[in-house]
Design a protein around this motif. Structure first.
Motif, PDB file in Angstrom:
ATOM      1  N   PRO A  53       0.831  -1.211   0.000  1.00 28.99           N
ATOM      2  CA  PRO A  53       0.000   0.000   0.000  1.00 28.99           C
ATOM      3  C   PRO A  53       0.860   1.253   0.000  1.00 28.99           C
ATOM      4  N   GLY A  54       0.277   2.357  -0.436  1.00 31.42           N
ATOM      5  CA  GLY A  54       0.964   3.631  -0.457  1.00 31.42           C
ATOM      6  C   GLY A  54       0.706   4.439   0.796  1.00 31.42           C
ATOM      7  N   TRP A  55       0.349   3.804   1.873  1.00 30.36           N
ATOM      8  CA  TRP A  55       0.086   4.476   3.142  1.00 30.36           C
ATOM      9  C   TRP A  55       0.663   3.620   4.266  1.00 30.36           C
ATOM     10  N   ASP A  56       0.793   4.216   5.446  1.00 27.03           N
ATOM     11  CA  ASP A  56       1.284   3.477   6.609  1.00 27.03           C
ATOM     12  C   ASP A  56       0.223   2.500   7.093  1.00 27.03           C
ATOM     13  N   VAL A  57       0.635   1.292   7.372  1.00 24.84           N
ATOM     14  CA  VAL A  57      -0.243   0.295   7.979  1.00 24.84           C
ATOM     15  C   VAL A  57       0.172   0.205   9.441  1.00 24.84           C
ATOM     16  N   PRO A  58      -0.744   0.487  10.366  1.00 23.15           N
ATOM     17  CA  PRO A  58      -0.350   0.483  11.771  1.00 23.15           C
ATOM     18  C   PRO A  58      -0.016  -0.928  12.252  1.00 23.15           C
ATOM     19  N   PRO A  59       0.881  -1.047  13.243  1.00 16.84           N
ATOM     20  CA  PRO A  59       1.154  -2.376  13.798  1.00 16.84           C
ATOM     21  C   PRO A  59      -0.103  -2.872  14.525  1.00 16.84           C
TER      22      PRO A  59
ATOM     23  N   THR B 242      -7.688 -12.498   7.366  1.00 17.73           N
ATOM     24  CA  THR B 242      -8.346 -11.199   7.213  1.00 17.73           C
ATOM     25  C   THR B 242      -8.115 -10.467   8.516  1.00 17.73           C
ATOM     26  N   ARG B 243      -7.599  -9.239   8.419  1.00 16.32           N
ATOM     27  CA  ARG B 243      -7.322  -8.426   9.599  1.00 16.32           C
ATOM     28  C   ARG B 243      -8.023  -7.086   9.449  1.00 16.32           C
ATOM     29  N   LEU B 244      -8.690  -6.643  10.495  1.00 15.75           N
ATOM     30  CA  LEU B 244      -9.338  -5.334  10.549  1.00 15.75           C
ATOM     31  C   LEU B 244      -8.760  -4.586  11.736  1.00 15.75           C
ATOM     32  N   GLN B 245      -8.279  -3.362  11.487  1.00 16.35           N
ATOM     33  CA  GLN B 245      -7.758  -2.486  12.537  1.00 16.35           C
ATOM     34  C   GLN B 245      -8.484  -1.146  12.452  1.00 16.35           C
ATOM     35  N   TRP B 246      -8.639  -0.457  13.568  1.00 13.12           N
ATOM     36  CA  TRP B 246      -9.334   0.820  13.530  1.00 13.12           C
ATOM     37  C   TRP B 246      -8.791   1.786  14.573  1.00 13.12           C
TER      38      TRP B 246
ATOM     39  N   TRP C 174     -10.132   2.951   9.440  1.00 11.83           N
ATOM     40  CA  TRP C 174      -9.921   1.519   9.546  1.00 11.83           C
ATOM     41  C   TRP C 174      -9.095   1.017   8.381  1.00 11.83           C
ATOM     42  N   TRP C 175      -8.342  -0.034   8.660  1.00 14.48           N
ATOM     43  CA  TRP C 175      -7.452  -0.672   7.686  1.00 14.48           C
ATOM     44  C   TRP C 175      -7.832  -2.133   7.631  1.00 14.48           C
ATOM     45  N   THR C 176      -7.773  -2.727   6.459  1.00 16.94           N
ATOM     46  CA  THR C 176      -7.966  -4.166   6.354  1.00 16.94           C
ATOM     47  C   THR C 176      -6.812  -4.768   5.568  1.00 16.94           C
ATOM     48  N   LEU C 177      -6.547  -6.016   5.859  1.00 18.85           N
ATOM     49  CA  LEU C 177      -5.602  -6.816   5.096  1.00 18.85           C
ATOM     50  C   LEU C 177      -6.284  -8.142   4.824  1.00 18.85           C
ATOM     51  N   HIS C 178      -6.287  -8.554   3.574  1.00 17.77           N
ATOM     52  CA  HIS C 178      -6.813  -9.860   3.173  1.00 17.77           C
ATOM     53  C   HIS C 178      -5.701 -10.566   2.411  1.00 17.77           C
TER      54      HIS C 178
ATOM     55  N   TYR D 213      -4.980  -4.651   0.543  1.00 18.26           N
ATOM     56  CA  TYR D 213      -5.076  -3.721   1.659  1.00 18.26           C
ATOM     57  C   TYR D 213      -6.152  -2.686   1.370  1.00 18.26           C
ATOM     58  N   THR D 214      -6.873  -2.275   2.391  1.00 14.73           N
ATOM     59  CA  THR D 214      -7.755  -1.114   2.255  1.00 14.73           C
ATOM     60  C   THR D 214      -7.461  -0.152   3.403  1.00 14.73           C
ATOM     61  N   HIS D 215      -7.689   1.118   3.143  1.00 19.81           N
ATOM     62  CA  HIS D 215      -7.607   2.154   4.175  1.00 19.81           C
ATOM     63  C   HIS D 215      -8.816   3.047   3.970  1.00 19.81           C
ATOM     64  N   SER D 216      -9.632   3.164   5.002  1.00 21.43           N
ATOM     65  CA  SER D 216     -10.874   3.926   4.900  1.00 21.43           C
ATOM     66  C   SER D 216     -10.947   4.953   6.015  1.00 21.43           C
ATOM     67  N   THR D 217     -11.544   6.100   5.708  1.00 16.28           N
ATOM     68  CA  THR D 217     -11.795   7.117   6.731  1.00 16.28           C
ATOM     69  C   THR D 217     -13.217   7.640   6.571  1.00 16.28           C
ATOM     70  N   PHE D 218     -13.801   7.974   7.697  1.00 18.14           N
ATOM     71  CA  PHE D 218     -15.136   8.543   7.730  1.00 18.14           C
ATOM     72  C   PHE D 218     -15.052   9.756   8.642  1.00 18.14           C
TER      73      PHE D 218
END
Length: 124
Positions: free
Chosen positions: A54-60, A81-85, A94-98, A110-115
């Motif tokens: 991904p082109g963004w930071d993935v948190p530990p 499948t990992r979901l972090q928020w 929130w970030w996901t990894l599949h 990877y996904t990175h979503s913001t609301f």
């Protein structure tokens, strides 16, 4: 799938499908057959999808803000499948990894979503 709810009512649902879904009213459908990343933004919501790096930071992973589901072994590897928020008064992120093991390697999605919450009337 990730859902944002307030007072017991769903206000946003995000789905990542492995096949073509039937579009619903108000849904944005995007195909990733070529595994090219993309970002979509509308009304305070943004989602980006990337493959492999991904082109963004993935948190530990942090135990209290992470859900992870391992699946049965496929091609000698364990798909996950990992979901972090993270949440604050201004936004929910929130970030996901599949992971999808294949005979010749693993596909990482990877996904990175913001609301944005600060301009939302139902946030108190």
């Amino acid at each position: 799938m990730a859902s944002v709810a307030h007072d017991g009512k769903t206000v946003l649902t995000e789905l990542l499908f492995c096949e073509q879904p039937q579009p619903e009213a108000g849904a944005v459908v995007r195909s990733f057959e070529q595994m090219e990343g993309a970002c979509i933004e509308q009304s305070g919501y943004r989602v980006c999808v990337a493959f492999h790096q991904p082109g963004w930071d993935v948190p530990p992973p942090i135990a209290k803000n992470t859900l992870e589901m391992p699946f049965p072994v496929v091609f000698g590897h364990i798909p996950i499948t990992r979901l972090q928020w993270q949440y604050n008064r201004q936004r929910l992120a929130w970030w996901t990894l599949h992971t999808y093991p294949q005979p010749d390697g693993t596909i990482y999605v990877y996904t990175h979503s913001t609301f944005k919450l600060e301009d939302t009337a139902w946030v108190s």
